[in-house]
Design an enzyme around this catalytic site. Structure first.
Site, PDB file in Angstrom:
ATOM      1  N   ASP A 127      96.651  30.098  49.976  1.00 48.23           N
ATOM      2  CA  ASP A 127      95.322  30.490  50.467  1.00 48.23           C
ATOM      3  C   ASP A 127      95.222  31.931  50.952  1.00 48.23           C
ATOM      4  O   ASP A 127      94.288  32.288  51.668  1.00 48.23           O
ATOM      5  CB  ASP A 127      94.932  29.557  51.619  1.00 48.23           C
ATOM      6  N   GLU A 152      99.329  23.848  45.699  1.00 52.53           N
ATOM      7  CA  GLU A 152      98.828  23.510  47.044  1.00 52.53           C
ATOM      8  C   GLU A 152      97.294  23.591  47.047  1.00 52.53           C
ATOM      9  O   GLU A 152      96.673  24.201  47.919  1.00 52.53           O
ATOM     10  CB  GLU A 152      99.418  24.445  48.109  1.00 52.53           C
ATOM     11  N   GLU A 210      91.315  31.983  55.063  1.00 56.92           N
ATOM     12  CA  GLU A 210      92.049  31.115  54.133  1.00 56.92           C
ATOM     13  C   GLU A 210      91.219  29.966  53.578  1.00 56.92           C
ATOM     14  O   GLU A 210      91.365  29.587  52.414  1.00 56.92           O
ATOM     15  CB  GLU A 210      93.315  30.572  54.805  1.00 56.92           C
ATOM     16  N   HIS A 264     100.452  33.462  64.470  1.00 59.69           N
ATOM     17  CA  HIS A 264     100.005  34.632  63.704  1.00 59.69           C
ATOM     18  C   HIS A 264      98.566  34.567  63.219  1.00 59.69           C
ATOM     19  O   HIS A 264      98.041  35.543  62.708  1.00 59.69           O
ATOM     20  CB  HIS A 264     100.890  34.835  62.475  1.00 59.69           C
ATOM     21  N   ARG A 266      94.921  34.911  62.130  1.00 60.79           N
ATOM     22  CA  ARG A 266      93.971  36.000  62.324  1.00 60.79           C
ATOM     23  C   ARG A 266      92.884  35.636  63.335  1.00 60.79           C
ATOM     24  O   ARG A 266      92.514  36.450  64.173  1.00 60.79           O
ATOM     25  CB  ARG A 266      93.331  36.312  60.966  1.00 60.79           C
ATOM     26  N   HIS A 296     105.990  37.278  64.547  1.00 61.37           N
ATOM     27  CA  HIS A 296     105.425  37.790  63.293  1.00 61.37           C
ATOM     28  C   HIS A 296     105.353  39.316  63.335  1.00 61.37           C
ATOM     29  O   HIS A 296     105.192  39.904  64.399  1.00 61.37           O
ATOM     30  CB  HIS A 296     104.025  37.182  63.127  1.00 61.37           C
TER      31      HIS A 296
HETATM   32  C1  UD1 Z   1      98.945  36.721  55.925  1.00 60.26           C
HETATM   33  C2  UD1 Z   1      97.906  35.807  55.283  1.00 60.26           C
HETATM   34  C3  UD1 Z   1      97.897  34.449  55.969  1.00 60.26           C
HETATM   35  C4  UD1 Z   1      99.283  33.856  56.031  1.00 60.26           C
HETATM   36  C5  UD1 Z   1     100.238  34.852  56.667  1.00 60.26           C
HETATM   37  C6  UD1 Z   1     101.627  34.310  56.618  1.00 60.26           C
HETATM   38  C7  UD1 Z   1      95.800  36.729  54.421  1.00 60.26           C
HETATM   39  C8  UD1 Z   1      94.450  37.176  54.760  1.00 60.26           C
HETATM   40  N1  UD1 Z   1      96.562  36.385  55.457  1.00 60.26           N
HETATM   41  O1  UD1 Z   1      98.524  37.003  57.244  1.00 60.26           O
HETATM   42  O2  UD1 Z   1      97.044  33.564  55.260  1.00 60.26           O
HETATM   43  O3  UD1 Z   1      99.245  32.680  56.790  1.00 60.26           O
HETATM   44  O4  UD1 Z   1     100.196  36.082  55.917  1.00 60.26           O
HETATM   45  O5  UD1 Z   1     102.484  34.993  57.490  1.00 60.26           O
HETATM   46  O6  UD1 Z   1      96.168  36.716  53.286  1.00 60.26           O
HETATM   47  N2  UD1 Z   1     103.511  43.154  58.324  1.00 60.26           N
HETATM   48  C9  UD1 Z   1     104.695  43.858  58.224  1.00 60.26           C
HETATM   49  N3  UD1 Z   1     105.714  43.323  57.466  1.00 60.26           N
HETATM   50  C10 UD1 Z   1     105.620  42.139  56.826  1.00 60.26           C
HETATM   51  C11 UD1 Z   1     104.413  41.410  56.952  1.00 60.26           C
HETATM   52  C12 UD1 Z   1     103.368  41.932  57.697  1.00 60.26           C
HETATM   53  O7  UD1 Z   1     104.852  44.925  58.791  1.00 60.26           O
HETATM   54  O8  UD1 Z   1     106.575  41.720  56.164  1.00 60.26           O
HETATM   55  C13 UD1 Z   1     102.387  43.724  59.131  1.00 60.26           C
HETATM   56  C14 UD1 Z   1     101.696  44.885  58.422  1.00 60.26           C
HETATM   57  O9  UD1 Z   1     101.349  45.843  59.386  1.00 60.26           O
HETATM   58  C15 UD1 Z   1     100.426  44.246  57.862  1.00 60.26           C
HETATM   59  C16 UD1 Z   1     100.122  43.219  58.952  1.00 60.26           C
HETATM   60  O10 UD1 Z   1     101.400  42.729  59.350  1.00 60.26           O
HETATM   61  O11 UD1 Z   1      99.384  45.164  57.683  1.00 60.26           O
HETATM   62  C17 UD1 Z   1      99.231  42.071  58.543  1.00 60.26           C
HETATM   63  O12 UD1 Z   1      99.667  41.466  57.339  1.00 60.26           O
HETATM   64  P1  UD1 Z   1      98.612  40.592  56.459  1.00 60.26           P
HETATM   65  O13 UD1 Z   1      99.318  40.058  55.259  1.00 60.26           O
HETATM   66  O14 UD1 Z   1      97.371  41.360  56.223  1.00 60.26           O
HETATM   67  O15 UD1 Z   1      98.186  39.440  57.435  1.00 60.26           O
HETATM   68  P2  UD1 Z   1      99.030  38.253  58.070  1.00 60.26           P
HETATM   69  O16 UD1 Z   1      98.499  38.050  59.427  1.00 60.26           O
HETATM   70  O17 UD1 Z   1     100.477  38.489  57.849  1.00 60.26           O
HETATM   71  N1  UDP Z   2     109.384  30.959  58.735  1.00 57.02           N
HETATM   72  C1  UDP Z   2     110.542  31.717  58.523  1.00 57.02           C
HETATM   73  N2  UDP Z   2     110.997  32.510  59.549  1.00 57.02           N
HETATM   74  C2  UDP Z   2     110.353  32.597  60.746  1.00 57.02           C
HETATM   75  C3  UDP Z   2     109.157  31.840  60.934  1.00 57.02           C
HETATM   76  C4  UDP Z   2     108.695  31.042  59.905  1.00 57.02           C
HETATM   77  O1  UDP Z   2     111.161  31.649  57.458  1.00 57.02           O
HETATM   78  O2  UDP Z   2     110.821  33.326  61.632  1.00 57.02           O
HETATM   79  C5  UDP Z   2     108.868  30.122  57.627  1.00 57.02           C
HETATM   80  C6  UDP Z   2     108.532  28.688  57.960  1.00 57.02           C
HETATM   81  O3  UDP Z   2     109.666  27.861  57.784  1.00 57.02           O
HETATM   82  C7  UDP Z   2     107.412  28.353  57.003  1.00 57.02           C
HETATM   83  C8  UDP Z   2     106.745  29.693  56.733  1.00 57.02           C
HETATM   84  O4  UDP Z   2     107.648  30.690  57.225  1.00 57.02           O
HETATM   85  O5  UDP Z   2     107.894  27.860  55.772  1.00 57.02           O
HETATM   86  C9  UDP Z   2     105.429  29.770  57.411  1.00 57.02           C
HETATM   87  O6  UDP Z   2     104.951  31.074  57.350  1.00 57.02           O
HETATM   88  P1  UDP Z   2     103.758  31.572  58.247  1.00 57.02           P
HETATM   89  O7  UDP Z   2     103.686  30.771  59.495  1.00 57.02           O
HETATM   90  O8  UDP Z   2     103.920  33.039  58.370  1.00 57.02           O
HETATM   91  O9  UDP Z   2     102.490  31.321  57.324  1.00 57.02           O
HETATM   92  P2  UDP Z   2     101.547  30.043  57.062  1.00 57.02           P
HETATM   93  O10 UDP Z   2     102.393  28.909  56.642  1.00 57.02           O
HETATM   94  O11 UDP Z   2     100.785  29.792  58.319  1.00 57.02           O
HETATM   95  O12 UDP Z   2     100.636  30.520  55.980  1.00 57.02           O
END
Ligand code: UD1
Ligand code: UDP
Length: 390
Positions: free
Chosen positions: A97, A119, A133, A216, A218, A249
Site C-alpha cells: 500500500d 496483499e 495507504e 512510524h 504518517r 524508524h
Molecule cells: C513509508 C510508507 C508506509 C510504510 C512505511 C514503512 C508511503 C506513503 N509510506 O512510510 O506506507 O508503512 O514506509 O516503513 O509510501 N528514511 C531514511 N532511510 C530509510 C527510510 C526512510 O532516511 O531507509 C527517511 C527519509 O528522510 C525519508 C523519510 O524517512 O524522506 C520518510 O520516508 P517515506 O518512505 O516517505 O515514509 P515512511 O514514513 O517511511
Molecule cells: N522490522 C524490521 N526491523 C525493525 C522494525 C521492523 O525488520 O527494526 C520489520 C518487521 O518485522 C515488519 C516490517 O519491518 O516485517 C514492518 O515495517 P514497518 O513497520 O516499517 O511498515 P508497515 O508494515 O507498517 O508498512
C-alpha cells in the site's frame, strides 16, 4: 517462452514480503525474474535485500530528505516508465500500500501491462487512516489484473467493490513465509551489546520483561508521536524491571517527536532499525508488543505475543477478532493503562498471549507462482483458490 515477471518495490515492508516471491520466481525455470527497487527507502530497504541476497536489476534511488507523497509518486511513475519501456515485462508485481505501489501500478497500467497485486483487498474503511495507504490500496485495486488476497476477509472486501471473483486468489500473506524462514535461523547475535546481554539474560531465565515498540505512521506524526513518547517514558519510569526495546524508524519527523521523551531513560533501548532476523528475534524475546506497524501486526500474533496497536482502526482485523491484537489509539494515558494492565494482570496477559496464524501458513509464495501461471501462461487453476489458508 518463459513468462517475464518484473517485481517492483521500494520500502522495508515491501522488501520483506516480496523476498520469498522473488526467490520462488528465480528458482522456477518457466519464469524469468527482473527486480526493480524505487529506493523510496534506502538503508531500511538495503538491510532486507542484503539479508536475502537480492541484488536488484534496477535501482531508481529516489529517496530524498523531506520527500513528499507527490514527489515520490512523480519519481516512481516517470522512472519506472523508462524501465518498463526497456524491459517489456509480461507482468509486474507490486506489494501492499505504499506510494511506490500506487505509482508503479499506474505506470504499469499505462503501459498496458497486467498488474499483479500482492496483499490485495485490505481495507480499514477510513480513507484518511492509514493515510495515504488506504487510498493507495483502493487505487491500485482499480487497475490490477490479478489480486492476491491474504485472507477471505480481504477477498470479500474486493468483491464488494465489484472486482470479479475470477481475478482474485487467496494466497495467505508472504510475510509468514519470510517470518518462518527468519525464525529457522538458529543463532542471532545482536549487534547492539545491550540487546545481546538482554538475550543472554532471557535465556538464563532472568532479565525482566520486555516491551518492544515501533512507531512510524504518517497520521500519528506530531501529537500522536509525542503522546507515544510520553506514554512509553512513563511506563519505563513506573516499571524499573521493564526493558523497552525501541528500534526507531529513520523518518526524522518520527525521531524528532519521540526521542526527547525517552532519550535519557536507562531502561529504554533506543536503537537503529534492526535487520529483519534481529527484529524477529527481538519479537520472540518480547513479552508485549506496542506498535502502529502493519507488518508487525501480522507477525507478532503468530509468535503468540500480545499486540497493542496504536491506531483507532485497522485493515488487518483478523488478529483482533482472534483476541491477540487490541486497538488502543495513541493517547498517552490509554497507552500507559493498557500496557500496565498486561504487566499487572496475569489473567489479562494470558487472555491475549495466544499464537494465532490468520495471515498465512508459510506457502504464499508457492500459491502466488501458481496463481500467476494460471492467469498469464495457461497453468492449472489453483485448487484451494478461494478459501482461507490457515
Ligand atoms: C513509508 C510508507 C508506509 C510504510 C512505511 C514503512 C508511503 C506513503 N509510506 O512510510 O506506507 O508503512 O514506509 O516503513 O509510501 N528514511 C531514511 N532511510 C530509510 C527510510 C526512510 O532516511 O531507509 C527517511 C527519509 O528522510 C525519508 C523519510 O524517512 O524522506 C520518510 O520516508 P517515506 O518512505 O516517505 O515514509 P515512511 O514514513 O517511511
Ligand atoms: N522490522 C524490521 N526491523 C525493525 C522494525 C521492523 O525488520 O527494526 C520489520 C518487521 O518485522 C515488519 C516490517 O519491518 O516485517 C514492518 O515495517 P514497518 O513497520 O516499517 O511498515 P508497515 O508494515 O507498517 O508498512
Amino acid at each position: 517462452m518463459s513468462l517475464r515477471i518484473m517485481t517492483v518495490y521500494g520500502t522495508r515492508p515491501e522488501a520483506i514480503k516480496v523476498a520469498p516471491i522473488i526467490t520462488a520466481i528465480e528458482a522456477d525455470p518457466e519464469l524469468e525474474s527482473t527486480t526493480v527497487v524505487t529506493g523510496q527507502h534506502r538503508e531500511m530497504l538495503d538491510q532486507v535485500n542484503t539479508m536475502f541476497g537480492i541484488e536488484p536489476d534496477h535501482d531508481m534511488n529516489i529517496m530524498a530528505a523531506g520527500q513528499t507523497l507527490n514527489g515520490v509518486a512523480a519519481k516512481v511513475i516517470a522512472g519506472l516508465d523508462e524501465i518498463l519501456a526497456e524491459e517489456k515485462p509480461d507482468v509486474v508485481i507490486v506489494q501492499g500500500d505504499t506510494t511506490t505501489v500506487m505509482g508503479a501500478a499506474i505506470a504499469t497500467f499505462n503501459r498496458q501491462i497486467p498488474v499483479v497485486h500482492l496483499e490485495a483487498g485490505l481495507r480499514s474503511g477510513h480513507i484518511d487512516s492509514p493515510f495515504p495507504e488506504e487510498a493507495n490500496r483502493k487505487l491500485t485495486s482499480q487497475i490490477t489484473a490479478l489480486h492476491l488476497a491474504p485472507t477471505s476477509t480481504s477477498k470479500d472486501n474486493l468483491t464488494r467493490e465489484d472486482i470479479s471473483e475470477n481475478d482474485i486468489v487467496i494466497t495467505g500473506n508472504s510475510v509468514i513465509d519470510t517470518l518462518m524462514f527468519a525464525t529457522r535461523t538458529l543463532e542471532v547475535h545482536f549487534g547492539d551489546e545491550r540487546l545481546e546481554a538482554l538475550q543472554q539474560a532471557k535465556k538464563a531465565g532472568s532479565g525482566g520483561r520486555i516491551l518492544l515498540v515501533t512507531a512510524h505512521r504518517r497520521e500519528n506524526i506530531g501529537e500522536g508521536m509525542a503522546d507515544i513518547g510520553a506514554g512509553v517514558a512513563e511506563l519505563a519510569r513506573r516499571y524499573p524491571d521493564l526493558t523497552v526495546v525501541f528500534p526507531i524508524h529513520r523518518n526524522p519527523k518520527v525521531r524528532e517527536s519521540i526521542m526527547p521523551a525517552v532519550a535519557d531513560l536507562e531502561n529504554v533501548l533506543l536503537i537503529e532499525p534492526l535487520a529483519y532476523a534481529e527484529f524477529t528475534r527481538a519479537l520472540s524475546l518480547a513479552d508485549i508488543v506496542l506498535t502502529d506497524s502493519g507488518g508487525v501486526q501480522e507477525e507478532a500474533p503468530s509468535l503468540g505475543k500480545p499486540v497493542l496497536v496504536m491506531r483507532e482502526n485497522t485493515e488487518r482485523p483478523e488478529a483482533v477478532v482472534a483476541g491477540t491484537v487490541k486497538l488502543i489509539g495513541t493517547k498517552r494515558q490509554r497507552i500507559i493503562d493498557e500496557v500496565s494492565l498486561l504487566l499487572d494482570s496475569e489473567e489479562a496477559y494470558k487472555g491475549m498471549a495466544n499464537a494465532v496464524n490468520p495471515y498465512g501458513d508459510g506457502k504464499a509464495a508457492e500459491r502466488t507462482i501458481a496463481a500467476i501461471k494460471w492467469k498469464f501462461s495457461g497453468g492449472e487453476k489453483p485448487a484451494d483458490f478461494g478459501t482461507d489458508v490457515s
